[in-house]
Design an enzyme around this catalytic site. Sequence first.
Site, PDB file in Angstrom:
ATOM      1  CD  GLU A 198      -8.215 -20.281 -12.729  1.00  0.00           C
ATOM      2  OE1 GLU A 198      -9.232 -19.537 -13.004  1.00  0.00           O
ATOM      3  OE2 GLU A 198      -8.001 -20.414 -11.471  1.00  0.00           O
ATOM      4  CG  ASP A 243      -6.114   2.473   0.565  1.00  0.00           C
ATOM      5  OD1 ASP A 243      -6.594   2.796  -0.698  1.00  0.00           O
ATOM      6  OD2 ASP A 243      -5.215   1.955   0.649  1.00  0.00           O
ATOM      7  CG  ASP A 258     -10.660 -16.036 -13.734  1.00  0.00           C
ATOM      8  OD1 ASP A 258      -9.961 -16.170 -12.822  1.00  0.00           O
ATOM      9  OD2 ASP A 258     -12.009 -15.682 -13.875  1.00  0.00           O
ATOM     10  CG  HIS A 271      -5.545 -15.206  -6.483  1.00  0.00           C
ATOM     11  ND1 HIS A 271      -4.919 -15.709  -7.670  1.00  0.00           N
ATOM     12  CD2 HIS A 271      -6.585 -14.987  -6.614  1.00  0.00           C
ATOM     13  CE1 HIS A 271      -5.814 -16.034  -8.464  1.00  0.00           C
ATOM     14  NE2 HIS A 271      -7.086 -15.529  -7.994  1.00  0.00           N
ATOM     15  CG  ASP A 272      -8.171 -18.679  -6.556  1.00  0.00           C
ATOM     16  OD1 ASP A 272      -7.956 -18.987  -8.127  1.00  0.00           O
ATOM     17  OD2 ASP A 272      -8.576 -17.574  -6.215  1.00  0.00           O
ATOM     18  CG  ASP A 294      -1.158   1.837  -3.869  1.00  0.00           C
ATOM     19  OD1 ASP A 294      -1.732   2.202  -2.485  1.00  0.00           O
ATOM     20  OD2 ASP A 294       0.065   1.723  -4.018  1.00  0.00           O
ATOM     21  CG  ASP A 320      -1.846   1.382   1.374  1.00  0.00           C
ATOM     22  OD1 ASP A 320      -2.139   1.399   2.724  1.00  0.00           O
ATOM     23  OD2 ASP A 320      -1.899   1.910   0.370  1.00  0.00           O
ATOM     24  CG  ASP A 358      -6.169 -12.402 -13.633  1.00  0.00           C
ATOM     25  OD1 ASP A 358      -5.555 -12.853 -12.608  1.00  0.00           O
ATOM     26  OD2 ASP A 358      -6.906 -13.032 -14.404  1.00  0.00           O
TER      27      ASP A 358
HETATM   28  O1  TEU Z   1     -10.481 -19.239  -9.900  1.00  0.00           O
HETATM   29  C1  TEU Z   1     -11.450 -20.265 -10.504  1.00  0.00           C
HETATM   30  C2  TEU Z   1     -11.493 -21.368  -9.459  1.00  0.00           C
HETATM   31  O2  TEU Z   1     -11.426 -22.501  -9.955  1.00  0.00           O
HETATM   32  C3  TEU Z   1     -11.209 -21.182  -8.198  1.00  0.00           C
HETATM   33  O3  TEU Z   1     -12.203 -20.367  -7.851  1.00  0.00           O
HETATM   34  C4  TEU Z   1     -11.216 -22.266  -7.399  1.00  0.00           C
HETATM   35  O4  TEU Z   1     -12.280 -23.077  -8.078  1.00  0.00           O
HETATM   36  C5  TEU Z   1     -11.792 -22.088  -5.858  1.00  0.00           C
HETATM   37  O5  TEU Z   1     -10.858 -21.233  -5.292  1.00  0.00           O
HETATM   38  C6  TEU Z   1     -11.546 -23.546  -5.433  1.00  0.00           C
HETATM   39  O6  TEU Z   1     -10.269 -23.962  -5.193  1.00  0.00           O
HETATM   40  C7  TEU Z   1     -10.687 -17.939 -10.592  1.00  0.00           C
HETATM   41  C8  TEU Z   1     -10.003 -16.936  -9.741  1.00  0.00           C
HETATM   42  O7  TEU Z   1      -8.700 -17.552  -9.581  1.00  0.00           O
HETATM   43  C9  TEU Z   1     -10.713 -16.864  -8.506  1.00  0.00           C
HETATM   44  O8  TEU Z   1      -9.827 -15.920  -7.706  1.00  0.00           O
HETATM   45  C10 TEU Z   1     -12.035 -16.350  -8.914  1.00  0.00           C
HETATM   46  O9  TEU Z   1     -12.613 -16.049  -7.660  1.00  0.00           O
HETATM   47  C11 TEU Z   1     -12.743 -17.158 -10.016  1.00  0.00           C
HETATM   48  O10 TEU Z   1     -12.108 -17.637 -10.941  1.00  0.00           O
HETATM   49  C12 TEU Z   1     -13.890 -16.382 -10.569  1.00  0.00           C
HETATM   50  O11 TEU Z   1     -13.305 -15.593 -11.222  1.00  0.00           O
END
Ligand code: TEU
Length: 569
Positions: A265, A26, A207, A337-338, A30, A22, A99
């Site tokens: 992805e 905030d 995505d 991030h997932d 960013d 950041d 992305d």
């Molecule tokens: O993620 C798709 C996806 O398959 C993930 O949401 C995963 O299925 C879930 O986290 C369970 O592991 C992409 C992006 O990376 C995610 O951040 C988004 O939430 C999603 O698509 C929708 O855009």
Amino acid sequence: STAPDWWKSAVVYQVYPRSFQDSDGDGIGDLRGILNRLDHLERLGVDVVWLSPIYRSPQADNGYDISDYQDIDPVFGTLAEFDELCAAMHARGMKLVMDLVVNHTSDEHPWFVESRSSRDNPKRDWYWWRPARDGMAPGAPGAEPTNWESFFSGPAWQFDEASGEFYLHLFDVKQPDLNWENSEVRAAVYEMMRWWLDRGVDGFRMDVINLISKHPELPDGPVREGRRYGDGFAYYAGGPRLHEFMQEMHREVFDGRDGLITVGETPGVTVEEAQLFTDPARREVDMVFQFEHVGLDHGVSKFRPRVLAPGELAASLTRWQEGLAEIGWNSLYLSNHDQARSVSRFGDDGDFWRQSATALATMLHLQRGTPYVYQGEELGMTNAPFATIEEYRDVESLNAYAEDVSSGTAMADAIAGLRAMSRDHARTPVQWNDSPNAGFTTGSPWIGINPNHDRINAAAQYDHPDSVFEYYRRLIALRHELPVVAHGSFERADAGHPAIFAFERLLGADRLLVVVNLSGAEHAVAFAPGFTERWHDAELLLTNSVTDAPAPAPGALLGPWEAAVYASL
Ligand code: TEU
């Protein structure tokens, strides 16, 4: 560089801008914050930076719900600041990947606002609209056009009172799916993509790109044990026109441009489908993110995880190394991030924190494919100790918790699943130093900062020979220095205990042997026939062991989470 397959020897770093740095106090990361941290990325030696979405968005899914594809959300900055960041990255020899989230938009995107305004609006067919099933009352259970469950819990269809039909949203209700059957939708997406490439962007991470072609007859899916809705994956993923769309996109957007990198992805993709996506002759994408290894510990569902048996992770990654050995290309990742933090999920963030973080890195970065480093993974950042539901932010986690509570399926510890698997573990702010807010913000952070930032942080690791950061830097340097790392073949070399993962990389006369103990117990190294002779006089190239250098000879003992790389170059 613009050699046609330059990306085979590149390393990609994923920035989740909201949690990276950041700069305006905030509490949210960013673009200027990223600009201020380019030294960190250059020091690490990465070639490409992938930014999670920074477009204008209501932030229902932290930016994966886009309301303007050609503007920057004010929370992250402006287009002028984007241009400044892009130029600064290029000046340092780094490429910038955006992305691309085009399976769905935000429900606040003007396209959807128009589409929902009336059934005969010209953009009505830009999304998936259907009447209630068999003339049922829209509010009646089962009235949804299909029985599909959303990725974020609940039904995948939302009834729109004003226009009297349901719209499809495979993710949050604020993320309506675009209808890719409509050539106007495709043309608009391709135009936007060209606009970003013309602006200097070097590629896209696409995505859930395997969801853009659905089976148009929209059949119901099977209802699994204990689930309220059906599993529609077979019908909303990998549809009949998927590769037609991918090849059309390549012609309309990428043909005639060089120096680019594209990664799809593709949740649930098979090896055979990944070959279709990444076979260069088909001109679709350079590589895909497959999900087999990050699905292994899902029990009946993601938030009912199970413990992996020794060797399961190695076996899964080996299947993909062998599956794409001749045709196509692998991405290599354990974190994003997932996904929960890899050292906590696949390693040991307790007694063997450093050892297991560096063992996992060795195992991943020396395979055949393009490695992805997720922000903080190079520091060994761990899962967060969130103890209450109030500390969670992620729509997937919060919806799953609400569903559990409302349907009475919650376990005694109602957030046990989140504690293990929530995406929020990957979204705590990057730990730059041991100051109160870890150097992330001067304000109050949008999500809790991991208290262990007092010992796990970048400042404490720079220039320390035994740090996780320095180890990642050496691994990345190896990929740039030794052609065998990027271009060599892969052959499984271990036998004996399943916790030992060993593989050989060959390119002409150059040979690497990677041996990793993916467990917290000491095990003897046993090689499959044929490897013993080749490796009796190996030279140690790299090890995460801070004590002794284990010999590769069969029967040698590898300590807990010990990794060693031998070379004959
Ligand atoms: O993620 C798709 C996806 O398959 C993930 O949401 C995963 O299925 C879930 O986290 C369970 O592991 C992409 C992006 O990376 C995610 O951040 C988004 O939430 C999603 O698509 C929708 O855009």
